[in-house]
Enzyme design. Structure first.
Site, PDB file in Angstrom:
ATOM      1  N   HIS A  14       0.794  -1.229   0.000  1.00 35.25           N
ATOM      2  CA  HIS A  14       0.000   0.000   0.000  1.00 35.25           C
ATOM      3  C   HIS A  14       0.826   1.278   0.000  1.00 35.25           C
ATOM      4  CE1 HIS A  14       1.032  -0.225   4.251  1.00 35.25           C
ATOM      5  NE2 HIS A  14       0.590   1.019   4.409  1.00 35.25           N
ATOM      6  N   GLY A  16       3.583   1.775  -1.954  1.00 35.57           N
ATOM      7  CA  GLY A  16       4.193   2.015  -3.255  1.00 35.57           C
ATOM      8  C   GLY A  16       3.335   2.913  -4.122  1.00 35.57           C
ATOM      9  N   GLY A  19       0.159   0.812  -5.005  1.00 28.61           N
ATOM     10  CA  GLY A  19      -0.615   0.534  -3.802  1.00 28.61           C
ATOM     11  C   GLY A  19      -1.237   1.776  -3.197  1.00 28.61           C
ATOM     12  N   SER A 110       2.588  -6.732 -15.092  1.00 30.03           N
ATOM     13  CA  SER A 110       3.159  -5.763 -16.023  1.00 30.03           C
ATOM     14  C   SER A 110       3.062  -6.304 -17.439  1.00 30.03           C
ATOM     15  CB  SER A 110       4.627  -5.498 -15.673  1.00 30.03           C
ATOM     16  OG  SER A 110       5.283  -4.845 -16.736  1.00 30.03           O
ATOM     17  N   SER A 111       2.984  -5.397 -18.397  1.00 33.08           N
ATOM     18  CA  SER A 111       2.918  -5.809 -19.799  1.00 33.08           C
ATOM     19  C   SER A 111       4.217  -6.433 -20.293  1.00 33.08           C
ATOM     20  CB  SER A 111       2.566  -4.603 -20.683  1.00 33.08           C
ATOM     21  OG  SER A 111       3.517  -3.572 -20.521  1.00 33.08           O
ATOM     22  N   CYS A 112       5.275  -6.395 -19.484  1.00 33.28           N
ATOM     23  CA  CYS A 112       6.539  -7.029 -19.903  1.00 33.28           C
ATOM     24  C   CYS A 112       6.432  -8.555 -19.893  1.00 33.28           C
ATOM     25  CB  CYS A 112       7.689  -6.575 -19.021  1.00 33.28           C
ATOM     26  SG  CYS A 112       7.645  -7.201 -17.327  1.00 33.28           S
ATOM     27  N   TYR A 139      12.012 -10.158 -14.033  1.00 35.64           N
ATOM     28  CA  TYR A 139      10.769  -9.653 -13.463  1.00 35.64           C
ATOM     29  C   TYR A 139       9.577 -10.255 -14.190  1.00 35.64           C
ATOM     30  CZ  TYR A 139       7.188  -6.226 -12.110  1.00 35.64           C
ATOM     31  OH  TYR A 139       6.045  -5.619 -11.637  1.00 35.64           O
ATOM     32  N   LYS A 143       6.297 -12.577 -12.793  1.00 29.59           N
ATOM     33  CA  LYS A 143       4.913 -12.164 -12.980  1.00 29.59           C
ATOM     34  C   LYS A 143       4.115 -13.190 -13.791  1.00 29.59           C
ATOM     35  CE  LYS A 143       4.798  -8.546 -10.499  1.00 29.59           C
ATOM     36  NZ  LYS A 143       3.916  -8.493  -9.310  1.00 29.59           N
ATOM     37  N   PRO A 166      -0.936  -3.983 -16.349  1.00 31.46           N
ATOM     38  CA  PRO A 166      -0.880  -2.609 -16.836  1.00 31.46           C
ATOM     39  C   PRO A 166       0.311  -2.366 -17.754  1.00 31.46           C
ATOM     40  CG  PRO A 166      -0.035  -2.709 -14.614  1.00 31.46           C
ATOM     41  CD  PRO A 166      -0.552  -4.089 -14.933  1.00 31.46           C
ATOM     42  N   HIS A 182      11.924   3.873 -13.946  1.00 28.73           N
ATOM     43  CA  HIS A 182      11.484   3.680 -15.317  1.00 28.73           C
ATOM     44  C   HIS A 182      11.692   4.971 -16.109  1.00 28.73           C
ATOM     45  CE1 HIS A 182       9.194   0.297 -13.404  1.00 28.73           C
ATOM     46  NE2 HIS A 182       9.646  -0.300 -14.490  1.00 28.73           N
ATOM     47  N   ARG A 219       6.188   3.473 -26.882  1.00 20.31           N
ATOM     48  CA  ARG A 219       5.715   3.063 -25.567  1.00 20.31           C
ATOM     49  C   ARG A 219       4.335   3.652 -25.276  1.00 20.31           C
ATOM     50  NH1 ARG A 219       9.107   0.037 -26.242  1.00 20.31           N
ATOM     51  NH2 ARG A 219      10.899  -0.540 -24.939  1.00 20.31           N
TER      52      ARG A 219
END
Length: 325
Positions: A14, A16, A19, A110-112, A139, A143, A166, A182, A219
């Protein structure tokens, strides 16, 4: 599952960027029974601590916004931590949720997770159809495991475990450390600092800004408050699929992004791209039709979102988040 304003919701992570945005959205939505606990009190990498926490609080819904995150440089230099920390965090939360009878679990990724050379825009069904982008594969692998764990529970136990993936996020409480952040928060900081340094010179010209890569990759960016609204949407609705992309469905080049940030920060110096540095994935645009068809769409335009984020950054300089690895 029937969700009420008194439903006990455990929000992991929460503090971050994600969060804290979800926490604000839940509070704004009138949810009164939100359980949030700091990492100093509960180490999500510790399985026994996590299970004891679930035994004590008995959450009915879990939202997993906890993760070790970072940009290309951080992922390159700390592959083991990005793989193992994220797997331990999510596995402990998912397993404890299942064992404790949690009916609804919202997993944020993540979209990665999608292959480097998958067709664009990226559809949910492209998962595991090719090799990952090398600069963030550790990462991404973690995920992907979380996505599949939620899918397995959904298939085997019939519970509402859903994964939201996302696109590139930005917004207040982002990480602005130049070694681990990022691209967008790093740009905001670089342009601002170059502008401020120039203001102390006799000629009053902003210093040059150096950016990694060619500037050509495309992006997509999503304001974190839009992601938070998607989380609340997933909380309040029964979604028929296990995996949903969350984005705007629009992208732009890194060069055009830099020009936008330069304009919004009032930086007036030159921009230098370093093509010897990695670009990452050539393009990463999400197909957001699945969630759009379910009834949710992003609302914050990129320029307005960057303007808000820059204003927040300037107001909070000296105490902005910097993640050191």
């Amino acid at each position: 599952m029937l969700i009420t304003k008194q439903t006990c919701i455990f929000l992991a992570g929460h503090k971050g960027m994600v969060g804290s945005a979800v926490h604000r959205a839940l509070r704004a939505g009138g949810y009164e029974n939100i359980v949030a606990i700091s990492s100093s009190e509960l180490d999500l990498r510790n399985q026994s601590q996590v299970q004891s926490f679930f035994n004590e609080y008995s959450p009915e819904v879990v939202i997993d916004a906890a993760a070790r995150v970072g940009g290309i440089l951080a992922n390159r230099d700390y592959p083991y931590q990005f793989l193992m920390d994220n797997m331990m965090i999510q596995n402990n939360l998912i397993d404890a949720s299942l064992k404790s009878g949690v009916e609804k679990f919202i997993f944020l990724g993540s979209s990665c997770i999608y292959p480097k050379h998958a067709p664009q825009p990226l559809k949910e069904e492209y998962l595991l159809s090719g090799s990952l982008e090398e600069t963030n594969e550790w990462y991404a692998l973690a995920k992907i495991a979380g996505v599949k764990a939620c899918e397995a529970i959904r298939k085997q136990y019939g519970k509402e475990y859903v994964s939201l993936m996302p696109t590139n996020l930005y917004g207040p409480h982002d990480n602005f450390d130049l070694q681990t952040s990022h691209v967008l928060p790093a740009m905001i900081r670089k342009f601002h600092e170059a502008k401020v340094k120039g203001e102390f010179g006799e000629i009053k010209v902003s210093e040059p800004v150096e950016l990694w890569g060619s500037g050509n990759p495309l992006r997509e960016f999503l304001h974190v408050d839009d992601l938070a609204s998607a989380v609340v949407f997933a909380l309040e609705n029964t979604l028929p699929e296990s995996l949903y992309n969350v984005g705007t469905g629009k992208d732009l080049s890194i060069k055009d992004l830099a020009l936008m940030v330069q304009r919004l920060t009032a930086h007036q110096g030159p921009i230098h791209f370093d093509p010897t540095k990695p670009d990452g994935t050539p393009r990463k645009l999400l197909d957001v039709s699945r969630l759009s068809n379910a009834g949710w769409k992003a609302e914050i335009e990129l320029e307005e979102g960057i303007r808000r984020t820059y204003e927040w950054y300037v107001e909070n300089i000296g105490r902005v988040k910097e993640v050191k690895l």
